[in-house]
Design a protein around this motif. Structure first.
Motif, PDB file in Angstrom:
ATOM      1  N   THR A   1       0.819   0.950   9.505  1.00  0.00           N
ATOM      2  CA  THR A   1      -0.054   0.344   8.504  1.00  0.00           C
ATOM      3  C   THR A   1       0.433  -1.033   8.049  1.00  0.00           C
TER       4      THR A   1
ATOM      5  N   SER B   1      10.913  -5.624  31.514  1.00  0.00           N
ATOM      6  CA  SER B   1      11.893  -5.272  30.479  1.00  0.00           C
ATOM      7  C   SER B   1      12.919  -6.373  30.269  1.00  0.00           C
TER       8      SER B   1
ATOM      9  N   SER C   1       4.292   3.654  18.978  1.00  0.00           N
ATOM     10  CA  SER C   1       2.953   3.218  18.584  1.00  0.00           C
ATOM     11  C   SER C   1       1.796   3.936  19.275  1.00  0.00           C
TER      12      SER C   1
HETATM   13  P1  FAD Z   1       7.349   1.031  19.189  1.00  0.00           P
HETATM   14  O1  FAD Z   1       5.938   1.389  19.146  1.00  0.00           O
HETATM   15  O2  FAD Z   1       8.304   2.084  19.616  1.00  0.00           O
HETATM   16  O3  FAD Z   1       7.466  -0.211  20.154  1.00  0.00           O
HETATM   17  C1  FAD Z   1       8.673  -0.668  20.689  1.00  0.00           C
HETATM   18  C2  FAD Z   1       8.399  -1.058  22.130  1.00  0.00           C
HETATM   19  O4  FAD Z   1       9.513  -1.763  22.646  1.00  0.00           O
HETATM   20  C3  FAD Z   1       8.183   0.151  23.036  1.00  0.00           C
HETATM   21  O5  FAD Z   1       6.893   0.093  23.590  1.00  0.00           O
HETATM   22  C4  FAD Z   1       9.283   0.009  24.091  1.00  0.00           C
HETATM   23  O6  FAD Z   1       8.882   0.420  25.379  1.00  0.00           O
HETATM   24  C5  FAD Z   1       9.590  -1.480  24.019  1.00  0.00           C
HETATM   25  N1  FAD Z   1      10.933  -1.825  24.474  1.00  0.00           N
HETATM   26  C6  FAD Z   1      12.085  -1.212  24.166  1.00  0.00           C
HETATM   27  N2  FAD Z   1      13.131  -1.805  24.783  1.00  0.00           N
HETATM   28  C7  FAD Z   1      12.607  -2.827  25.495  1.00  0.00           C
HETATM   29  C8  FAD Z   1      13.180  -3.792  26.365  1.00  0.00           C
HETATM   30  N3  FAD Z   1      14.491  -3.826  26.617  1.00  0.00           N
HETATM   31  N4  FAD Z   1      12.370  -4.696  26.955  1.00  0.00           N
HETATM   32  C9  FAD Z   1      11.017  -4.677  26.723  1.00  0.00           C
HETATM   33  N5  FAD Z   1      10.429  -3.748  25.909  1.00  0.00           N
HETATM   34  C10 FAD Z   1      11.214  -2.856  25.297  1.00  0.00           C
HETATM   35  N6  FAD Z   1       2.853   4.829  10.489  1.00  0.00           N
HETATM   36  C11 FAD Z   1       1.672   4.718   9.832  1.00  0.00           C
HETATM   37  O7  FAD Z   1       1.372   3.683   9.265  1.00  0.00           O
HETATM   38  N7  FAD Z   1       0.781   5.744   9.798  1.00  0.00           N
HETATM   39  C12 FAD Z   1       1.048   6.958  10.344  1.00  0.00           C
HETATM   40  O8  FAD Z   1       0.205   7.853  10.322  1.00  0.00           O
HETATM   41  C13 FAD Z   1       2.307   7.126  10.965  1.00  0.00           C
HETATM   42  N8  FAD Z   1       2.650   8.323  11.472  1.00  0.00           N
HETATM   43  C14 FAD Z   1       3.797   8.458  12.161  1.00  0.00           C
HETATM   44  C15 FAD Z   1       4.095   9.708  12.707  1.00  0.00           C
HETATM   45  C16 FAD Z   1       5.205   9.854  13.520  1.00  0.00           C
HETATM   46  C17 FAD Z   1       5.514  11.188  14.119  1.00  0.00           C
HETATM   47  C18 FAD Z   1       6.023   8.742  13.804  1.00  0.00           C
HETATM   48  C19 FAD Z   1       7.170   8.886  14.741  1.00  0.00           C
HETATM   49  C20 FAD Z   1       5.775   7.513  13.211  1.00  0.00           C
HETATM   50  C21 FAD Z   1       4.662   7.364  12.384  1.00  0.00           C
HETATM   51  N9  FAD Z   1       4.340   6.143  11.775  1.00  0.00           N
HETATM   52  C22 FAD Z   1       3.180   6.012  11.077  1.00  0.00           C
HETATM   53  C23 FAD Z   1       5.196   4.970  11.949  1.00  0.00           C
HETATM   54  C24 FAD Z   1       4.666   4.064  13.074  1.00  0.00           C
HETATM   55  O9  FAD Z   1       4.219   4.814  14.160  1.00  0.00           O
HETATM   56  C25 FAD Z   1       5.767   3.124  13.529  1.00  0.00           C
HETATM   57  O10 FAD Z   1       6.240   2.419  12.404  1.00  0.00           O
HETATM   58  C26 FAD Z   1       5.293   2.089  14.537  1.00  0.00           C
HETATM   59  O11 FAD Z   1       4.519   2.647  15.564  1.00  0.00           O
HETATM   60  C27 FAD Z   1       6.516   1.411  15.152  1.00  0.00           C
HETATM   61  O12 FAD Z   1       6.062   0.443  16.046  1.00  0.00           O
HETATM   62  P2  FAD Z   1       7.088  -0.507  16.793  1.00  0.00           P
HETATM   63  O13 FAD Z   1       6.281  -1.500  17.520  1.00  0.00           O
HETATM   64  O14 FAD Z   1       8.101  -1.020  15.837  1.00  0.00           O
HETATM   65  O15 FAD Z   1       7.870   0.458  17.791  1.00  0.00           O
END
Ligand code: FAD
Length: 550
Positions: free
Chosen positions: A375, A193, A58
């Motif tokens: 998004t 964590s 993110s």
């Molecule tokens: P993450 O942001 O990875 O959050 C997971 C969190 O869990 C991390 O902070 C991690 O440290 C934590 N965690 C893991 N294990 C543990 C544990 N055991 N204990 C406590 N915490 C833990 N989407 C869009 O809508 N627009 C875009 O322009 C776009 N561009 C993208 C470009 C790229 C290159 C990428 C890789 C993705 C893109 N996406 C985009 C998709 C979007 O970024 C992701 O869908 C979104 O950020 C995922 O968020 P998340 O919270 O699921 O995962």
């Protein structure tokens, strides 16, 4: 307000004592969105993040709130409709942070999209997302395209499509969600964590957690546990012994950043690249950024960096689209590399795999969510909290409100409409100038902190420094007081975006920032030296690129 860094010990104490309705593991946009949704509907919520909020994917996205035009080509109509409609909602609740951004799609003689196909495709895209008025797509001829963006290649240009998207800062969006959730009572901590789970009669009843700042381990109790751990979701599913044959496929995506003067685009461009993929070139105040790659990733998921292959791939494609600029690796100021946690599909490449989110429910009660888009975070959160509320309904007589996050302005975003944001931005530009800052900082502050910006400019008066350093210290003061900013890289990366978008501003302010941290947290000289080394390493990591050895 539990997001002041000084309150951490009290929050830890509450985590040890209270039993929560819901523990959310992961402080990326998905976890933050779930915390806000659940807390606003009346659940008691604790969120634990092992590093900093938004330190995973993110803070590494393309930073667009977009419908995903290319998914139309893959006939993902439902996904495009959902995220397309979400754009306007997320803009409404955070109008300072989710800014309208017109996107130019150049058409070339042998390009992926023909004129008629593009015209129909963009129209369908607008219709699915209910785009209105001036925001509807327009098709431009060759001459009008050259006027819209004089740097695009003209040799085989036939015209373009111009359509509406939004630009954001993913890490700031996550932070403002965490802060807004706190206003509804959610308690969130970074550097905590989830280690593993405890069970009674085969059901998860508590989570063993570790304070990454002190090493202390303790147990947190809750009725339900949701893992929104992004690329780490399968690690926790393995600990829960609940892996199925559906698993994550991690795809690496790299962006590079060049000074605006080296690629002075009049506007954002989404263009074809030689291998059949597409990429973005996005001007953003003092820089332009370019991305992304899409390659399978098998390395260390806690340290993902751009390498020379990634850089060459992006530069090559950019120089083909904008032939007069001739960018080289020396032009690159910064970069970032993130992992897409995709749901694996047999026989498909990373870029062909769906961006849809998926919920995994284990027999133990652990609920995991992965995939999806920045998004679509709000709808993903709604689905998860609906599921938890339903479980409460099945097992108890507790009921919760329906989701109403579309009505909740995010912290910093309480403006009546976008015109108000622009008005406030003009005021902040003037204030910045009167504080001897480049007016750029007025726009930067509003896009980062929204209506919290004047407070920061006002706080500059506390410091007897050069204006740029005074501003950095005033921002730090704000982040320490309101945003659980525990380490210098939390500040330079996720709180301010300086690591990516203003990297040259870091070193001049570094010693002052470290001194403020040391005073605030009572750090020893050794701790200061260690944190300084981490900042310098982070700068090297994003601006120096290793050759790949086969
Ligand atoms: P993450 O942001 O990875 O959050 C997971 C969190 O869990 C991390 O902070 C991690 O440290 C934590 N965690 C893991 N294990 C543990 C544990 N055991 N204990 C406590 N915490 C833990 N989407 C869009 O809508 N627009 C875009 O322009 C776009 N561009 C993208 C470009 C790229 C290159 C990428 C890789 C993705 C893109 N996406 C985009 C998709 C979007 O970024 C992701 O869908 C979104 O950020 C995922 O968020 P998340 O919270 O699921 O995962």
């Amino acid at each position: 307000m539990n997001l002041a860094a000084k309150n951490r010990p009290q929050v830890i104490q509450k985590f040890k004592e209270e039993k929560f309705d819901l523990i959310v593991i992961g402080g990326g946009v998905t976890g933050a969105g779930i915390a806000l949704d659940a807390a606003s509907r009346g659940m008691s919520v604790a969120l634990v993040e092992k590093k900093d909020f938004a330190a995973g994917t993110s803070s590494k996205s393309t930073k667009l709130i977009h419908g995903g035009l290319r998914y139309l080509k893959q006939f993902e109509v439902q996904l495009v409709r959902e995220v397309g409609l979400e754009r306007a909602t997320v803009h409404k609740i955070a109008p300072h942070l989710v800014l309208p951004e017109k996107m130019l799609l150049p058409l070339t003689e042998d390009g992926t999209f023909g004129k008629i196909g593009t015209s129909i495709g963009l129209k369908v895209y607008d219709m699915l997302a209910d785009v209105q008025g001036d925001d509807r797509r327009v098709m431009l001829g060759k001459k009008a395209t050259m006027e819209a963006e004089p740097l695009v290649r003209t040799s085989d240009l036939t015209g373009s499509g111009l359509y509406a998207e939004y630009r954001t800062d993913d890490a700031r969006l996550t932070l403002e969600l965490i802060k807004t959730a706190a206003n509804y009572g959610a308690k969130s901590l970074n550097y905590l964590s989830a280690v593993d789970f405890n069970y009674v009669d085969g059901k998860v009843t508590s989570v063993n957690v570790k304070d990454e700042l002190t090493g202390e381990q303790f147990v947190m109790q809750s009725d339900y546990v949701v893992s929104a751990a992004g690329p780490w979701v399968d690690n926790l599913r393995k600990k829960d012994k609940s892996m199925t044959n559906k698993h994550l496929f991690l795809s690496k995506g790299v962006h590079i950043v060049v000074p605006f003067e080296r690629l002075p685009l009049k506007q954002s461009v989404y263009f074809d690249i030689p291998d059949g993929r597409m990429m973005f070139a996005i001007p953003r105040l003092r820089v332009t950024y370019l991305g992304t790659t899409d390659t399978p990733y098998k390395g260390d998921i806690n340290r993902v960096l751009a390498n020379m292959d990634d850089v060459n791939y992006l530069l090559d494609a950019t120089n083909k689209m904008f032939p007069s600029v001739d960018l080289t690796p020396d032009d690159i100021e910064s970069s970032w590399a993130g992992l897409r946690p995709l749901i694996y599909e047999e026989g498909k490449s990373g870029s062909e795999m769906s961006r849809k989110d998926e919920i995994f429910e284990s027999k133990t009660g652990l609920i995991s969510i992965a995939g999806g888009k920045l998004t679509g975070y709000r709808k993903m959160a709604e689905r998860i909290v609906d599921l938890v509320a339903e479980k409460y309904g099945d097992n108890t007589d507790r009921t919760f409100k329906d989701c109403f996050t579309r009505e909740i302005p995010l912290a910093g975003g309480d403006f009546k409409n976008f015109a108000e944001v622009l008005k406030y931005q003009t005021e902040m530009e003037k204030l910045a100038e009167s504080a001897s800052l480049n007016p750029y900082y007025g726009r930067y502050l509003v896009a980062n902190y929204g209506n919290q910006s004047d407070e920061i400019i006002e706080a500059m008066k506390t410091y007897n420094d050069d204006a740029n350093i005074a501003l950095t210290r005033a921002e730090l003061q704000f982040c320490l007081a309101n945003e659980l900013c525990m380490k210098p890289m939390d500040f330079f990366n996720r709180r301010t975006g300086r690591l990516y978008f203003n990297i040259t501003s870091i070193k001049p302010a570094l010693d002052a920032v470290l001194a403020d941290f040391a005073k605030f947290y009572d750090w020893s000289q050794e701790q200061v030296a260690a944190e300084k080394a981490i900042v310098l390493q982070a700068i090297a990591d994003v601006s120096e690129f290793e050759e790949v050895t086969a």
